[in-house]
Design an enzyme around this catalytic site. Structure first.
Site, PDB file in Angstrom:
ATOM      1  N   ASP A  90       0.864  -1.168   0.000  1.00  8.92           N
ATOM      2  CA  ASP A  90       0.000   0.000   0.000  1.00  8.92           C
ATOM      3  C   ASP A  90       0.910   1.229   0.000  1.00  8.92           C
ATOM      4  O   ASP A  90       2.124   1.126   0.195  1.00  8.92           O
ATOM      5  CB  ASP A  90      -0.912  -0.016   1.233  1.00  8.92           C
ATOM      6  CG  ASP A  90      -2.115   0.907   1.076  1.00  8.92           C
ATOM      7  OD1 ASP A  90      -2.978   0.911   1.956  1.00  8.92           O
ATOM      8  OD2 ASP A  90      -2.176   1.630   0.055  1.00  8.92           O
ATOM      9  N   ASP A 265      -7.558  -7.731   0.748  1.00  4.87           N
ATOM     10  CA  ASP A 265      -6.625  -7.858   1.863  1.00  4.87           C
ATOM     11  C   ASP A 265      -7.376  -7.497   3.141  1.00  4.87           C
ATOM     12  O   ASP A 265      -8.288  -6.641   3.103  1.00  4.87           O
ATOM     13  CB  ASP A 265      -5.409  -6.925   1.693  1.00  4.87           C
ATOM     14  CG  ASP A 265      -5.670  -5.556   2.301  1.00  4.87           C
ATOM     15  OD1 ASP A 265      -6.307  -4.730   1.611  1.00  4.87           O
ATOM     16  OD2 ASP A 265      -5.272  -5.325   3.474  1.00  4.87           O
ATOM     17  N   CYS A 303     -11.965 -29.303   7.896  1.00  6.68           N
ATOM     18  CA  CYS A 303     -10.772 -28.517   7.574  1.00  6.68           C
ATOM     19  C   CYS A 303      -9.533 -29.417   7.533  1.00  6.68           C
ATOM     20  O   CYS A 303      -9.330 -30.252   8.398  1.00  6.68           O
ATOM     21  CB  CYS A 303     -10.579 -27.408   8.612  1.00  6.68           C
ATOM     22  SG  CYS A 303      -9.175 -26.331   8.246  1.00  6.68           S
ATOM     23  N   CYS A 305      -6.369 -28.205   7.548  1.00 10.59           N
ATOM     24  CA  CYS A 305      -5.174 -27.444   7.942  1.00 10.59           C
ATOM     25  C   CYS A 305      -4.421 -28.195   9.039  1.00 10.59           C
ATOM     26  O   CYS A 305      -4.943 -29.108   9.688  1.00 10.59           O
ATOM     27  CB  CYS A 305      -5.567 -26.042   8.415  1.00 10.59           C
ATOM     28  SG  CYS A 305      -5.974 -25.903  10.171  1.00 10.59           S
ATOM     29  N   CYS A 308      -6.201 -28.291  12.491  1.00  8.00           N
ATOM     30  CA  CYS A 308      -7.382 -29.155  12.581  1.00  8.00           C
ATOM     31  C   CYS A 308      -7.046 -30.636  12.411  1.00  8.00           C
ATOM     32  O   CYS A 308      -7.783 -31.501  12.871  1.00  8.00           O
ATOM     33  CB  CYS A 308      -8.415 -28.749  11.537  1.00  8.00           C
ATOM     34  SG  CYS A 308      -9.133 -27.141  11.892  1.00  8.00           S
ATOM     35  N   HIS A 334      -4.950 -21.847  10.876  1.00  7.05           N
ATOM     36  CA  HIS A 334      -6.333 -22.248  10.559  1.00  7.05           C
ATOM     37  C   HIS A 334      -7.096 -21.135   9.850  1.00  7.05           C
ATOM     38  O   HIS A 334      -7.728 -21.358   8.804  1.00  7.05           O
ATOM     39  CB  HIS A 334      -7.101 -22.662  11.814  1.00  7.05           C
ATOM     40  CG  HIS A 334      -8.556 -22.822  11.515  1.00  7.05           C
ATOM     41  ND1 HIS A 334      -9.064 -23.936  10.860  1.00  7.05           N
ATOM     42  CD2 HIS A 334      -9.594 -21.967  11.690  1.00  7.05           C
ATOM     43  CE1 HIS A 334     -10.365 -23.766  10.666  1.00  7.05           C
ATOM     44  NE2 HIS A 334     -10.721 -22.569  11.161  1.00  7.05           N
TER      45      HIS A 334
HETATM   46  C1  LIG Z   1      -9.617  -1.969   6.967  1.00  6.97           C
HETATM   47  N1  LIG Z   1     -10.296  -1.088   6.033  1.00  6.97           N
HETATM   48  C2  LIG Z   1      -9.611  -0.428   5.091  1.00  6.97           C
HETATM   49  N2  LIG Z   1      -8.294  -0.585   4.825  1.00  6.97           N
HETATM   50  C3  LIG Z   1      -8.014   0.305   3.843  1.00  6.97           C
HETATM   51  C4  LIG Z   1      -6.784   0.589   3.228  1.00  6.97           C
HETATM   52  C5  LIG Z   1      -5.555  -0.189   3.619  1.00  6.97           C
HETATM   53  C6  LIG Z   1      -5.604  -1.575   2.998  1.00  6.97           C
HETATM   54  N3  LIG Z   1      -4.759  -2.505   3.747  1.00  6.97           N
HETATM   55  C7  LIG Z   1      -3.325  -2.265   3.642  1.00  6.97           C
HETATM   56  C8  LIG Z   1      -2.603  -2.382   5.005  1.00  6.97           C
HETATM   57  C9  LIG Z   1      -3.085  -1.302   5.982  1.00  6.97           C
HETATM   58  C10 LIG Z   1      -2.330  -1.418   7.294  1.00  6.97           C
HETATM   59  C11 LIG Z   1      -2.583  -2.756   7.932  1.00  6.97           C
HETATM   60  C12 LIG Z   1      -2.118  -3.850   6.983  1.00  6.97           C
HETATM   61  C13 LIG Z   1      -0.619  -3.699   6.736  1.00  6.97           C
HETATM   62  C14 LIG Z   1      -0.361  -2.352   6.097  1.00  6.97           C
HETATM   63  C15 LIG Z   1      -0.832  -1.276   7.038  1.00  6.97           C
HETATM   64  C16 LIG Z   1      -1.100  -2.233   4.777  1.00  6.97           C
HETATM   65  C17 LIG Z   1      -2.873  -3.730   5.670  1.00  6.97           C
HETATM   66  C18 LIG Z   1      -6.755   1.647   2.266  1.00  6.97           C
HETATM   67  N4  LIG Z   1      -5.553   1.971   1.664  1.00  6.97           N
HETATM   68  C19 LIG Z   1      -5.521   3.009   0.800  1.00  6.97           C
HETATM   69  N5  LIG Z   1      -4.355   3.360   0.222  1.00  6.97           N
HETATM   70  N6  LIG Z   1      -6.640   3.739   0.468  1.00  6.97           N
HETATM   71  C20 LIG Z   1      -7.862   3.439   0.989  1.00  6.97           C
HETATM   72  O1  LIG Z   1      -8.847   4.122   0.653  1.00  6.97           O
HETATM   73  C21 LIG Z   1      -7.948   2.351   1.943  1.00  6.97           C
HETATM   74  C22 LIG Z   1      -9.166   2.017   2.544  1.00  6.97           C
HETATM   75  C23 LIG Z   1      -9.189   1.001   3.509  1.00  6.97           C
HETATM   76  N7  LIG Z   1     -10.185   0.518   4.287  1.00  6.97           N
HETATM   77 ZN   LIG Z   2      -8.309 -25.778  10.264  1.00  5.74          ZN
END
Ligand SMILES: CNc1nc2c(CCNC[C@]34C[C@H]5C[C@H](C[C@H](C5)C3)C4)c3nc(N)[nH]c(=O)c3cc2[nH]1
Ligand SMILES: [Zn+2]
Length: 371
Positions: A90, A265, A303, A305, A308, A334
């Site tokens: 990201d 993700d 499952c 895994c 399990c 799991h």
């Molecule tokens: C949960 N809801 C949500 N997430 C979002 C993320 C992050 C996606 N995950 C990457 C991430 C974010 C954190 C936590 C883990 C590791 C690392 C730091 C990268 C996943 C988003 N990232 C960006 N650039 N833009 C969004 O609008 C957005 C909206 C979200 N709405």
């Molecule tokens: Zn399992």
């Protein structure tokens, strides 16, 4: 590089192959999340064992610690963390907005205080592209502003237009850096269908190898997220991957696939595992509940895994109670395995043209509940 091959459509559900520099991934796909350069409680071998195809790296954290000069020595994130399959990163903006005490956001970028040592830091589209180029992730995300779910129409429009200008700057910096990987744009527009369309059209005019849906799963009511997915499904470009950021529960993954989402993700399977919240085909299990204390059965009879096939609910209850690290490991194996299995089942169902039947059976099973 990114080559997208669409194999089959079943309603809005799609079955595709995405070829990246570190290999091919089959979609729909769930991407386990790494935080400090590792998926918590999982070794790369554990990830291979659960058939993980692609994982997330964490631009923001890795930038701060261990720092880019360390990762540069390894030619990027892959060799540093020992993962030779694709990685998506990201842009770092989502965290800056949600984590550190934001100093200020300007057209240029965002200034904030490092939560590690208090240093004043600055993140711009250009700097985010430099960081992600050093990480050498296969999929790079533009720097965007994740608009709050309760933004007014005017606020949301102003925000999406800045994200479009940042999308342009991200793409220009990505190309100037000769980054060999794939850059994705991110759709904003909060809960307004007209703004979601404006954002998508703007991104398509700029041109990206993939398109992400941002600004959801940010505290809005679930029906609102589903309304946005229904609105976007007919608009999403058929010839490139669609990534729904930060989503979600098993039910959300199914709803997303049914509305044209190819990639997901979410921290839920890993974070919930460490809190003893386990997902199964027949509903969720809270392993800290005393009712599991004498239960010799596995979490989920169906499952396959490692947890399990080798351990009982009683043992997982005990490990959680005493706070053993093995508990976090087994629960994570799991949950991630369960997420990978439902994604595999959806890929197979779309291939066979019976996604709707699979979806109905999935919801029936999940409603049955675990005894
Ligand atoms: C949960 N809801 C949500 N997430 C979002 C993320 C992050 C996606 N995950 C990457 C991430 C974010 C954190 C936590 C883990 C590791 C690392 C730091 C990268 C996943 C988003 N990232 C960006 N650039 N833009 C969004 O609008 C957005 C909206 C979200 N709405
Ligand atoms: Zn399992």
């Amino acid at each position: 590089m990114l080559n997208f091959t669409l194999h089959k459509k079943d309603g809005y559900a799609r079955r595709a192959t995405v070829e990246l520099n570190h290999g091919k991934i089959e979609t729909p796909v769930f991407m386990p999340v790494g935080t400090y350069g590792s998926v918590k409680a999982m070794t790369p071998q554990n990830l291979h064992d659960i058939n993980a195809q692609i994982i997330l790296g964490n631009t923001y954290h890795l930038w701060l610690r261990p720092g880019l000069e360390v990762i540069e020595q390894f030619g990027g994130l892959h060799d540093f963390i020992g993962w030779n399959k694709p990685i998506l990163t990201d842009s770092g903006g989502f965290q800056v907005f949600s984590l550190s005490d934001m100093r200020k956001l300007t057209e240029e970028g965002c200034t904030f205080k490092s939560p590690i040592n208090g240093d004043k830091l600055f993140l711009s589209p250009e700097i985010s592209m430099q960081i992600q180029t050093v990480l050498n992730s296969d999929i790079v995300m533009q720097l965007d502003e994740c608009t709050e779910g309760n933004a007014s129409h005017a606020e949301a429009q102003k925000s999406l237009q800045m994200s479009l200008r940042w999308a342009e700057r991200s793409k220009r910096a990505f190309e100037d850096l000769r980054n060999p990987n794939a850059l994705f744009g991110i759709i904003q527009g909060a809960m307004y269908e007209d703004l979601r369309e404006e954002s998508l059209r703007g991104l398509e005019d700029i041109g990206f190898k993939g398109i992400a849906i941002g600004g959801l799963s940010v505290g809005e009511p679930k029906p609102e997220m589903y309304r946005m997915l229904r609105a976007l499904a007919p608009m999403l470009p058929e010839n490139k991957p669609h990534y729904l950021m930060g989503v979600g529960t098993p039910e959300d993954l199914v709803y997303g696939v049914a509305h044209g989402v190819d990639m997901f993700d979410c921290v839920m399977p890993t974070r919930n595992a460490r809190n003893g919240w386990l997902f199964t085909r027949f509903g969720d299990i809270k392993i800290k509940n005393a009712k599991h204390r004498h239960d010799k059965r596995p979490l989920d009879e169906s499952c396959t895994c490692y947890a399990c096939t080798h351990f009982s609910r009683a043992y997982l209850y005990h490990l959680h109670k005493v706070g053993e690290i093995l508990g976090a490991q087994l629960n994570t194996i799991h949950n991630l395995h369960f997420y990978q299995v439902i994604m595999q089942e959806m890929r197979d169902a779309i291939d066979a043209g019976r996604f709707a039947d699979w979806q109905a059976q999935f919801h029936e099973n999940r409603a049955r509940g675990t005894d």
